[in-house]
Design an enzyme around this catalytic site. Structure first.
Site, PDB file in Angstrom:
ATOM      1  N   ASP A  26      10.784  -7.957  27.159  1.00 51.11           N
ATOM      2  CA  ASP A  26       9.973  -6.750  27.066  1.00 51.11           C
ATOM      3  C   ASP A  26       8.899  -6.995  26.004  1.00 51.11           C
ATOM      4  OD1 ASP A  26       9.330  -4.003  27.611  1.00 51.11           O
ATOM      5  OD2 ASP A  26      10.263  -3.492  25.703  1.00 51.11           O
ATOM      6  N   ASP A  28       6.459  -4.103  24.368  1.00 50.30           N
ATOM      7  CA  ASP A  28       6.376  -3.040  23.357  1.00 50.30           C
ATOM      8  C   ASP A  28       7.727  -2.880  22.664  1.00 50.30           C
ATOM      9  OD1 ASP A  28       3.655  -2.046  23.791  1.00 50.30           O
ATOM     10  OD2 ASP A  28       4.396  -1.444  25.746  1.00 50.30           O
ATOM     11  N   ASP A 225      14.348  -3.752  23.730  1.00 51.71           N
ATOM     12  CA  ASP A 225      14.662  -2.843  22.618  1.00 51.71           C
ATOM     13  C   ASP A 225      15.164  -1.491  23.108  1.00 51.71           C
ATOM     14  OD1 ASP A 225      11.974  -2.184  23.599  1.00 51.71           O
ATOM     15  OD2 ASP A 225      11.906  -0.775  21.917  1.00 51.71           O
TER      16      ASP A 225
END
Length: 342
Positions: A26, A28, A225
């Site tokens: 990922d 961001d 995250d």
């Protein structure tokens, strides 16, 4: 508790960059926040690549094109090509193309990344409900998305046009904090129309399919995250995952996670790709990792010992997830997490 429910993070005697052929990262909250690289990301990714791991960047953010994302990564010091980037815009464009005629018009509620992805699939992006679209595609359009774009979507949907969304992340990390994501914009249209979109992005299968098709990964490791997109997407795809604590997930959310949100591994940041992961062992009624032992009892989790904070968190995960079983753990982990500074 049914067979296969994860009750603790796993250990790995080999660095994760050697145990897996491809990292599906990922962006961001993992590689960058806003325009800036997250601490240790650039050096960790360079070392993983040098060791033979392929790096692919998989994002639910449909705003930017793969070329733009690769350019941003390169500016940060991370070598990347457009072919290394997989976006939810690409996943939703494939989903739409599978259901409409070639060359069909699609009303775009989003940014350039969505338009480019639709053209890649032979579809024609249009800007108005009056342009006779056969579908509506909605993706993140940035913080300055005009309110009138949502109205165009509503006009088309009230005429019976099918609706597709790149993703439904309610929030997105930015340099200033947590901002509204595409999911918040999708809710605006849903409330106004009562319609339900077909969704492509993580954690749903179209995004996993798009990623595997584009990367050819044989033994992938999802790195993210967010529990409800990255980790659940790995769970749905039947692949392993690494949660890093550089984005939206904090200690309490991790300890309370239901089975589909429990990562295979947990680490502070992307340096976790370069190391093995410690084993967790049972000690009486507790779970030991490194110098820490965690137990679940009464209405709270308890932690004793000392050592690396991540080891303490892993031990707490084992105690909490075992206590929670097939649902999220309801025990209070606040005091235990405070000992770790988390």
């Amino acid at each position: 508790m049914s067979q296969g429910v994860r009750t603790e993070p796993e250990g790995s005697g080999r660095p994760l960059s050697e145990a897996y052929d491809t990292a599906l990262l990922d962006l961001d909250g993992v590689v960058y926040a806003g325009g800036d690289a997250i601490a240790h990301a650039v050096d960790s990714l360079a070392a993983a690549r040098a060791g033979g791991m392929r790096l692919a960047y998989v994002t639910n953010n449909a705003l930017r094109t793969p070329d733009a994302v690769a350019g941003h990564l390169t500016d940060l010091g991370i070598r990347a090509e457009a072919s290394d980037v997989v976006t939810s815009a690409q996943a939703v464009a494939r989903l739409i193309a599978d259901q409409v005629p070639p060359g069909a018009r699609v009303l775009v509620i989003g940014g350039e990344g969505l338009r480019v992805a639709l053209r890649e699939r032979g579809l024609e992006p249009v800007e108005s409900a009056e342009d006779a679209p056969v579908a509506v595609a909605q993706g993140y359009g940035g913080p300055d998305m005009p309110w009138g774009r949502f109205a165009e979507a509503c006009y088309a949907l009230h005429r019976g046009v099918p609706w597709f969304a790149s993703n439904t992340d309610l929030t997105i990390p930015s340099a200033r904090g947590i901002a509204p994501g595409n999911g918040a914009a999708v809710e605006v249209v849903r409330i106004a129309t009562g319609a339900e979109p077909q969704v492509a992005g993580k954690p749903l299968p179209p995004m996993h399919r798009e990623t595997i098709l584009r990367t050819g990964a044989r033994r992938p490791l999802v790195v993210g995250d967010r529990l409800d997109t990255d980790i659940e997407g790995a769970f749905n795809g039947g692949v392993d995952s690494l949660l890093v604590l550089t984005g939206v997930t904090d200690g309490p959310r991790l300890l309370a996670a239901p089975p589909e949100h429990r990562p295979t591994y947990v680490d502070a940041d992307l340096r976790g790709l370069l190391t093995g992961q410690p084993e967790i062992t049972r000690e009486g009624d507790g779970f030991r990792c490194g110098g820490w032992t965690a137990t679940a009892g009464g209405d709270a989790l308890a932690l004793s010992g000392d050592g690396q904070p991540m080891d303490g968190l892993r031990a707490l995960c084992a105690a909490a997830w075992t206590a929670g079983g097939e649902s999220g753990c309801a025990l209070d982990g606040g005091k235990a997490l405070a000992k770790l500074g988390l």
